[in-house]
Enzyme design. Structure first.
Site, PDB file in Angstrom:
ATOM      1  N   ARG A 145      12.727   1.777  -3.603  1.00 55.51           N
ATOM      2  CA  ARG A 145      13.119   1.003  -2.419  1.00 55.51           C
ATOM      3  C   ARG A 145      12.029  -0.030  -2.148  1.00 55.51           C
ATOM      4  O   ARG A 145      10.855   0.331  -1.979  1.00 55.51           O
ATOM      5  CB  ARG A 145      13.228   1.900  -1.179  1.00 55.51           C
ATOM      6  CG  ARG A 145      14.119   3.120  -1.336  1.00 55.51           C
ATOM      7  CD  ARG A 145      15.573   2.832  -1.011  1.00 55.51           C
ATOM      8  NE  ARG A 145      16.404   3.960  -1.380  1.00 55.51           N
ATOM      9  CZ  ARG A 145      17.010   4.767  -0.516  1.00 55.51           C
ATOM     10  NH1 ARG A 145      16.889   4.557   0.770  1.00 55.51           N
ATOM     11  NH2 ARG A 145      17.767   5.759  -0.946  1.00 55.51           N
ATOM     12  N   GLU A 184      10.532  -1.269   0.232  1.00 52.51           N
ATOM     13  CA  GLU A 184      10.292  -1.061   1.667  1.00 52.51           C
ATOM     14  C   GLU A 184       9.246  -2.062   2.143  1.00 52.51           C
ATOM     15  O   GLU A 184       8.120  -2.044   1.662  1.00 52.51           O
ATOM     16  CB  GLU A 184       9.776   0.357   1.929  1.00 52.51           C
ATOM     17  CG  GLU A 184      10.773   1.459   1.649  1.00 52.51           C
ATOM     18  CD  GLU A 184      11.866   1.567   2.710  1.00 52.51           C
ATOM     19  OE1 GLU A 184      11.817   0.797   3.692  1.00 52.51           O
ATOM     20  OE2 GLU A 184      12.767   2.412   2.533  1.00 52.51           O
ATOM     21  N   ARG A 197       5.525   7.417   6.057  1.00 49.91           N
ATOM     22  CA  ARG A 197       6.667   8.133   5.476  1.00 49.91           C
ATOM     23  C   ARG A 197       7.538   7.303   4.536  1.00 49.91           C
ATOM     24  O   ARG A 197       8.559   7.767   4.044  1.00 49.91           O
ATOM     25  CB  ARG A 197       7.510   8.786   6.566  1.00 49.91           C
ATOM     26  CG  ARG A 197       8.048   7.821   7.590  1.00 49.91           C
ATOM     27  CD  ARG A 197       8.660   8.611   8.705  1.00 49.91           C
ATOM     28  NE  ARG A 197       9.667   7.841   9.400  1.00 49.91           N
ATOM     29  CZ  ARG A 197      10.680   8.376  10.051  1.00 49.91           C
ATOM     30  NH1 ARG A 197      10.843   9.671  10.037  1.00 49.91           N
ATOM     31  NH2 ARG A 197      11.531   7.628  10.695  1.00 49.91           N
ATOM     32  N   HIS A 198       7.140   6.052   4.318  1.00 49.39           N
ATOM     33  CA  HIS A 198       7.881   5.206   3.377  1.00 49.39           C
ATOM     34  C   HIS A 198       7.007   4.817   2.192  1.00 49.39           C
ATOM     35  O   HIS A 198       5.875   4.386   2.384  1.00 49.39           O
ATOM     36  CB  HIS A 198       8.345   3.915   4.056  1.00 49.39           C
ATOM     37  CG  HIS A 198       9.420   4.123   5.056  1.00 49.39           C
ATOM     38  ND1 HIS A 198       9.162   4.257   6.408  1.00 49.39           N
ATOM     39  CD2 HIS A 198      10.764   4.236   4.917  1.00 49.39           C
ATOM     40  CE1 HIS A 198      10.305   4.440   7.046  1.00 49.39           C
ATOM     41  NE2 HIS A 198      11.297   4.436   6.162  1.00 49.39           N
ATOM     42  N   GLU A 209      13.692  12.884   9.614  1.00 48.86           N
ATOM     43  CA  GLU A 209      14.809  12.959   8.670  1.00 48.86           C
ATOM     44  C   GLU A 209      14.247  13.207   7.273  1.00 48.86           C
ATOM     45  O   GLU A 209      13.365  12.474   6.827  1.00 48.86           O
ATOM     46  CB  GLU A 209      15.569  11.627   8.688  1.00 48.86           C
ATOM     47  CG  GLU A 209      16.626  11.519   7.630  1.00 48.86           C
ATOM     48  CD  GLU A 209      16.875  10.074   7.183  1.00 48.86           C
ATOM     49  OE1 GLU A 209      16.944   9.175   8.021  1.00 48.86           O
ATOM     50  OE2 GLU A 209      16.974   9.875   5.952  1.00 48.86           O
ATOM     51  N   SER A 266      19.873  12.666   3.972  1.00 50.18           N
ATOM     52  CA  SER A 266      21.161  12.302   4.554  1.00 50.18           C
ATOM     53  C   SER A 266      22.255  12.483   3.527  1.00 50.18           C
ATOM     54  O   SER A 266      22.001  12.520   2.321  1.00 50.18           O
ATOM     55  CB  SER A 266      21.144  10.885   5.132  1.00 50.18           C
ATOM     56  OG  SER A 266      20.624   9.990   4.229  1.00 50.18           O
ATOM     57  N   ARG A 280       9.032  13.851   1.300  1.00 55.24           N
ATOM     58  CA  ARG A 280       9.140  14.048   2.756  1.00 55.24           C
ATOM     59  C   ARG A 280       9.285  15.531   3.075  1.00 55.24           C
ATOM     60  O   ARG A 280       8.722  16.020   4.054  1.00 55.24           O
ATOM     61  CB  ARG A 280      10.345  13.292   3.308  1.00 55.24           C
ATOM     62  CG  ARG A 280      10.047  11.843   3.490  1.00 55.24           C
ATOM     63  CD  ARG A 280      10.975  11.260   4.531  1.00 55.24           C
ATOM     64  NE  ARG A 280      10.870   9.817   4.517  1.00 55.24           N
ATOM     65  CZ  ARG A 280      11.689   9.018   5.158  1.00 55.24           C
ATOM     66  NH1 ARG A 280      12.673   9.515   5.868  1.00 55.24           N
ATOM     67  NH2 ARG A 280      11.522   7.718   5.112  1.00 55.24           N
TER      68      ARG A 280
HETATM   69  P1  AMO Z   1      18.943   7.735   2.226  1.00 52.62           P
HETATM   70  O1  AMO Z   1      18.789   6.293   2.007  1.00 52.62           O
HETATM   71  O2  AMO Z   1      18.960   8.235   3.622  1.00 52.62           O
HETATM   72  O3  AMO Z   1      20.299   8.275   1.571  1.00 52.62           O
HETATM   73  O4  AMO Z   1      17.805   8.504   1.414  1.00 52.62           O
HETATM   74  C1  AMO Z   1      17.827   9.899   1.280  1.00 52.62           C
HETATM   75  C2  AMO Z   1      16.463  10.473   1.574  1.00 52.62           C
HETATM   76  O5  AMO Z   1      15.497   9.901   0.709  1.00 52.62           O
HETATM   77  C3  AMO Z   1      14.261   9.795   1.353  1.00 52.62           C
HETATM   78  N1  AMO Z   1      13.800   8.395   1.370  1.00 52.62           N
HETATM   79  C4  AMO Z   1      12.527   8.002   1.215  1.00 52.62           C
HETATM   80  N2  AMO Z   1      11.393   8.692   1.021  1.00 52.62           N
HETATM   81  C5  AMO Z   1      10.245   7.996   0.899  1.00 52.62           C
HETATM   82  N3  AMO Z   1      10.148   6.658   0.953  1.00 52.62           N
HETATM   83  C6  AMO Z   1      11.258   5.911   1.136  1.00 52.62           C
HETATM   84  N4  AMO Z   1      11.170   4.581   1.170  1.00 52.62           N
HETATM   85  C7  AMO Z   1      12.516   6.588   1.284  1.00 52.62           C
HETATM   86  N5  AMO Z   1      13.796   6.171   1.482  1.00 52.62           N
HETATM   87  C8  AMO Z   1      14.546   7.284   1.532  1.00 52.62           C
HETATM   88  C9  AMO Z   1      14.450  10.326   2.773  1.00 52.62           C
HETATM   89  C10 AMO Z   1      15.943  10.181   2.970  1.00 52.62           C
HETATM   90  O6  AMO Z   1      16.425  11.091   3.909  1.00 52.62           O
HETATM   91  N6  AMO Z   1      22.570   7.979  -1.229  1.00 52.62           N
HETATM   92  C11 AMO Z   1      22.117   8.532   0.033  1.00 52.62           C
HETATM   93  C12 AMO Z   1      22.157  10.032   0.049  1.00 52.62           C
HETATM   94  C13 AMO Z   1      23.544  10.615  -0.027  1.00 52.62           C
HETATM   95  O7  AMO Z   1      24.372  10.273   0.822  1.00 52.62           O
HETATM   96  O8  AMO Z   1      23.798  11.412  -0.947  1.00 52.62           O
HETATM   97  C14 AMO Z   1      20.686   8.024   0.299  1.00 52.62           C
HETATM   98  O9  AMO Z   1      19.981   7.556  -0.565  1.00 52.62           O
HETATM   99  O10 AMO Z   1      14.074  11.679   2.791  1.00 52.62           O
END
Ligand code: AMO
Length: 435
Positions: free
Chosen positions: A213, A215, A221-222, A358, A361, A409
């Protein structure tokens, strides 16, 4: 050196003469006697060198080596009431494999506070600290337990592409890649592929792999590369079927960490508690109501936000719950693939939150081709860019749902670490591309 090789976990007084391999952690020269601490993967061993009893050339070499030099030391194991292991090694031979430069970029045992960035710059050295390495032993155990739980629930492990033609989780966090003259991206999640597999009869799949990502926020947490643990299952009645499996997987995994992670948890000075189950289920609307009651300025349709998540975490903690579900988010906040709750502005979605954050999801997916196409259009996405994904919905797709969990996380919350980067060997973020 024909002595049996021993490590600090298995060495015993009955071993007699042995060879031990490791890093020289510390040398204390007290004139007539020197103490050299050797560290291996499991712990440390004291080599005791009385000047009068050890060959002079060996004594000279052993006691002047720079810290962190890699050696094999052979000698006799003797009982000692001065050391943690209750024994020491009287050296008779030394082999130097690699001399460490000095000064060291970072101390391994020095009790000085070093900036996290400095630690990450010399991560190979930082990882020599047992308490830093313990996090990764626990991460390895976590992955093992997840695999075990998924097998128990009849899921097959799959591997989907990480270089992809279209993103599933919104354009803002896509990393573009030049792919033989074509535009491609690093996969933000295995979303589109795990869903396509639901049309094949594979029925229950899981994957644990890097997700990317872009970000643009610099938070604890990202990160821009994390490990995503995804599950997808067909033939569900509703998202509750997915939540039931997830909850069982989480409880198996956390119980296993407590049962099998003891030694590493001790090194880290942490304890894990098993969340109380069944996890309570809140709806998004419940959360808005509770936040309003708690005095937050928030209304239906708003993002709960980091602050909202935290407050809900406090409310649930007061009721004795570490893990809880938040269901039925507004459809507008969710990606196109989540199924709408008919006749309402809400969706068949859920998040799993762990102590105010979170960690996952998921939800029931829209499996009806026509509805899915309109959902894409509503989100301003061009169905043509998703044609190979959509094809899988045109020739028979069962109802299905799934989840994505951020492995780091989850670990951060379990171990109460301050920063997601502590759970990543070589973290990637806006400011860090090396090491
Ligand atoms: P989502 O985008 O909420 O859902 O991502 C799922 C989980 O991935 C983790 N996460 C991250 N951890 C660290 N750094 C980041 N930048 C980051 N972005 C996300 C979080 C988050 O809850 N496809 C859907 C899931 C699904 O519906 O099956 C998805 O990617 O813990």
């Amino acid at each position: 050196m024909a002595f049996p090789v021993k490590d600090t976990a298995t060495i015993g007084i009955e071993d007699g003469e042995v060879t031990v391999k490791g890093w020289i952690q510390e040398i204390r020269n007290l004139g007539g006697i020197s103490f050299i601490v050797i560290r291996d993967r499991f712990g440390t061993l004291q080599v005791t060198a009385p000047k009068k009893k050890v060959d002079p050339a060996l004594f000279e070499e052993l006691t002047t080596l720079p810290r962190e030099t890699v050696v094999s030391v052979s000698g006799e194991v003797k009982a000692s009431n001065q050391t943690e292991l209750g024994l020491e090694l009287i050296p008779s031979a030394l082999e130097v494999h690699s001399i460490a430069g000095s000064p060291l970029p970072l101390g391994v045992v020095d009790k000085v506070n070093v900036e996290f960035d400095t630690r990450l710059n010399s991560r190979f050295m930082d990882l020599r600290k047992p308490e830093v390495r313990a996090v990764f032993s626990l991460k390895s155990l976590l992955c093992e337990l997840i695999a075990e739980a998924m097998r128990m629930h009849g899921f097959s492990e799959v591997h989907t592409p990480k270089v992809v033609a279209s993103g599933a989780e919104g354009g803002a966090t896509l990393f573009p890649v030049e792919y033989f003259g074509k535009k491609a991206y690093l996969a933000q999640s295995p979303q589109l592929y795990k869903q396509m597999l639901m049309s094949t009869g594979m029925d229950r799949v899981w994957e644990m792999a890097p997700a990317f990502r872009a970000e643009h926020s610099n938070t604890v947490r990202h990160v821009s590369e994390f490990i995503s643990f995804d599950g997808e299952m067909a033939w569900i009645e509703n998202q509750k079927d997915v939540m039931d499996v997830m909850e069982a997987v989480m409880q198996h995994t956390i119980a296993g960490m407590i049962e099998r992670g003891g030694k590493h948890l001790e090194t880290l000075g942490k304890e894990i508690t098993l969340p109380k189950a069944p996890y309570p289920i809140l709806t998004y609307s419940d959360c808005i109501e509770r936040l309003q009651k708690a005095g937050m300025d928030i209304k239906d349709g708003d993002d709960l936000g980091t602050e909202g998540e935290k407050v809900i975490g406090d409310i649930m903690a007061a009721e004795g719950y570490d893990m809880y579900w938040i269901m039925e988010y507004p459809t507008v906040e969710k990606p196109f693939y989540i199924m709408e709750k008919e006749g309402t502005p809400y969706s068949h979605s859920f998040d799993l939150d762990y102590r105010g954050q979170e960690i996952s999801s998921g939800g029931q997916r829209e499996h009806r081709y026509d509805v899915l196409v309109s959902r894409l259009e509503e989100k301003g996405l061009d169905p043509a860019s998703f044609s190979s994904y959509l094809d899988a919905f045109r020739y028979g797709m069962p109802p299905h749902g799934g989840w994505g969990i951020g492995v780091e996380r989850l670990l951060v919350k379990m171990l109460d670490l301050g920063n997601i980067r502590e759970a990543i060997l070589f973290p990637r973020d806006m400011h860090r591309l090396s090491p």
